[in-house]
Design an enzyme around this catalytic site. Structure first.
Site, PDB file in Angstrom:
ATOM      1  N   ARG A  37       0.822  -1.226   0.000  1.00 49.84           N
ATOM      2  CA  ARG A  37       0.000   0.000   0.000  1.00 49.84           C
ATOM      3  C   ARG A  37       0.853   1.272   0.000  1.00 49.84           C
ATOM      4  NH1 ARG A  37      -5.327  -0.824   3.795  1.00 49.84           N
ATOM      5  NH2 ARG A  37      -6.178  -2.610   2.722  1.00 49.84           N
ATOM      6  N   ASP A 137     -14.921  10.064   9.699  1.00 51.14           N
ATOM      7  CA  ASP A 137     -13.928   9.016   9.459  1.00 51.14           C
ATOM      8  C   ASP A 137     -12.546   9.642   9.595  1.00 51.14           C
ATOM      9  OD1 ASP A 137     -14.227   6.051   7.898  1.00 51.14           O
ATOM     10  OD2 ASP A 137     -12.232   6.936   7.879  1.00 51.14           O
TER      11      ASP A 137
HETATM   12  C1  LIG Z   1     -14.440  -1.214   7.200  1.00 46.43           C
HETATM   13  S1  LIG Z   1     -14.831   0.486   7.238  1.00 46.43           S
HETATM   14  C2  LIG Z   1     -16.480   0.436   7.901  1.00 46.43           C
HETATM   15  C3  LIG Z   1     -17.403   1.375   7.178  1.00 46.43           C
HETATM   16  C4  LIG Z   1     -18.871   1.327   7.636  1.00 46.43           C
HETATM   17  N1  LIG Z   1     -19.005   1.680   9.023  1.00 46.43           N
HETATM   18  C5  LIG Z   1     -19.465  -0.023   7.372  1.00 46.43           C
HETATM   19  O1  LIG Z   1     -19.731  -0.772   8.320  1.00 46.43           O
HETATM   20  O2  LIG Z   1     -19.670  -0.357   6.195  1.00 46.43           O
HETATM   21  C6  LIG Z   1     -13.880   1.032   8.654  1.00 46.43           C
HETATM   22  C7  LIG Z   1     -13.632   2.535   8.659  1.00 46.43           C
HETATM   23  O3  LIG Z   1     -13.105   2.904   9.932  1.00 46.43           O
HETATM   24  C8  LIG Z   1     -12.232   3.997   9.732  1.00 46.43           C
HETATM   25  N2  LIG Z   1     -11.356   4.151  10.918  1.00 46.43           N
HETATM   26  C9  LIG Z   1     -10.347   3.352  11.319  1.00 46.43           C
HETATM   27  N3  LIG Z   1      -9.779   3.829  12.431  1.00 46.43           N
HETATM   28  C10 LIG Z   1     -10.445   4.956  12.769  1.00 46.43           C
HETATM   29  C11 LIG Z   1     -10.323   5.907  13.813  1.00 46.43           C
HETATM   30  N4  LIG Z   1      -9.381   5.796  14.763  1.00 46.43           N
HETATM   31  N5  LIG Z   1     -11.173   6.956  13.833  1.00 46.43           N
HETATM   32  C12 LIG Z   1     -12.133   7.098  12.865  1.00 46.43           C
HETATM   33  N6  LIG Z   1     -12.295   6.231  11.843  1.00 46.43           N
HETATM   34  C13 LIG Z   1     -11.467   5.168  11.793  1.00 46.43           C
HETATM   35  C14 LIG Z   1     -11.494   3.619   8.455  1.00 46.43           C
HETATM   36  O4  LIG Z   1     -10.899   4.733   7.828  1.00 46.43           O
HETATM   37  C15 LIG Z   1     -12.610   2.973   7.632  1.00 46.43           C
HETATM   38  O5  LIG Z   1     -13.191   3.887   6.727  1.00 46.43           O
END
Ligand SMILES: C[S@@+](CC[C@H](N)C(=O)[O-])C[C@H]1O[C@@H](n2cnc3c(N)ncnc32)[C@H](O)[C@@H]1O
Length: 268
Positions: A37, A137
């Site tokens: 990545r 996010d």
């Molecule tokens: C797998 S996606 C889930 C998206 C959506 N909630 C769903 O269930 O389809 C996880 C998201 O968490 C975000 N994320 C990870 N760590 C985070 C943090 N410390 N604070 C805010 N967002 C975070 C990532 O950038 C990513 O977009």
């Protein structure tokens, strides 16, 4: 030029920075993923080693943000885990004592599919001045995409036909093969960058919080910190959704009543 290899010591430094910034534990199996990545950035800057890239990340905040954007996993889709949306539509909205506005926070919203799914339901059932959704996010790229609301046409299939008809516009010209979320939802929505490790105390109070498919990336201590932080912004009697594939087993959930799998209610 041969492809740079990520050395163990370099990987450990990326692990440390990513944990400090996002709270996410990248286990040792993720080394190749990190290497691939971040390779794009090495090629962009014509760096020959990951150490050179690390040095840049350590002194340049914008590059640190870019690194976080590249290392987060953002998989999402519309109406993911349909049971939550059915609960919202059939049990929550009709019986909820609507005071001023029904407010939803889609925490870790990724590109906004979760937030727009809920918005289509709220807009169908409530007056425009009776609902609001905020998506946050840590990844600034996905927040930008959420604001635009333009998705590949294949994503539309998950949206129930009657909502698709009302809220999805077929792309034309340069947007051929994509669809755009109808702008009529936008005045009631806001997308912001936000870190779950550091939620501003004045972020506001919500009737429903989605925190789905993100807890899996955290260790138990971080999970506790994130859930506690998020709960500070849930109104008494408000609802809290996690993913069906996640659980709150190893953390203290005092003050939260489990309604059914992955659905909780704040007491009071
Ligand atoms: C797998 S996606 C889930 C998206 C959506 N909630 C769903 O269930 O389809 C996880 C998201 O968490 C975000 N994320 C990870 N760590 C985070 C943090 N410390 N604070 C805010 N967002 C975070 C990532 O950038 C990513 O977009």
């Amino acid at each position: 030029m041969s492809i740079p290899i990520l050395e163990d010591a370099e990987f450990r430094t990326f692990q440390k920075i990513f944990f400090q910034e996002a709270g996410i534990d990248l286990n040792d199996k993720k080394k190749l993923l990190v290497q691939s990545r971040l390779l794009k950035q090495l090629l962009k800057y014509k760096f020959e080693t990951y150490t050179e890239y690390l040095r840049l990340v350590q002194i340049n905040q914008l590059e640190k943000v870019e690194m976080i954007n590249l290392l987060t996993t953002n998989e999402t889709y519309f109406f993911r885990e349909m049971e939550h949306f059915e609960f919202l539509q059939k049990e929550l909205i009709p019986t909820y004592p609507i005071h001023t506005k029904f407010r939803i926070w889609s925490a870790a919203t990724s590109v906004g599919a979760e937030a727009y799914s809920a918005a289509m339901l709220l807009d169908t059932m409530l007056d425009k001045n009776k609902w609001e959704i905020i998506g946050t996010d840590i990844n600034s790229d996905v927040i930008q995409k959420a604001r635009v609301g333009l998705y590949p046409e294949s994503w539309v299939e998950k949206i129930p036909a009657y909502l698709r008809k009302n809220y999805c516009l077929k792309g034309k010209g340069i947007n051929e093969g994509k669809f755009l979320i109808d702008r009529c939802l936008i005045p009631n929505m806001r997308f912001e960058e936000g870190n779950l490790l550091n939620i501003p105390s004045d972020f506001g109070q919500f009737d429903l919080i989605f925190l789905r498919n993100v807890l899996i990336y955290f260790n138990d201590a971080t999970r506790q910190k994130v859930v506690d932080g998020v709960m500070d912004h849930l109104l008494p009697g408000g609802y809290f959704f996690i993913s069906h594939t996640e659980n709150l087993n190893m953390i203290n959930t005092n003050g939260l009543e489990r309604i059914k799998t992955s659905i909780y209610r704040k007491q009071g």
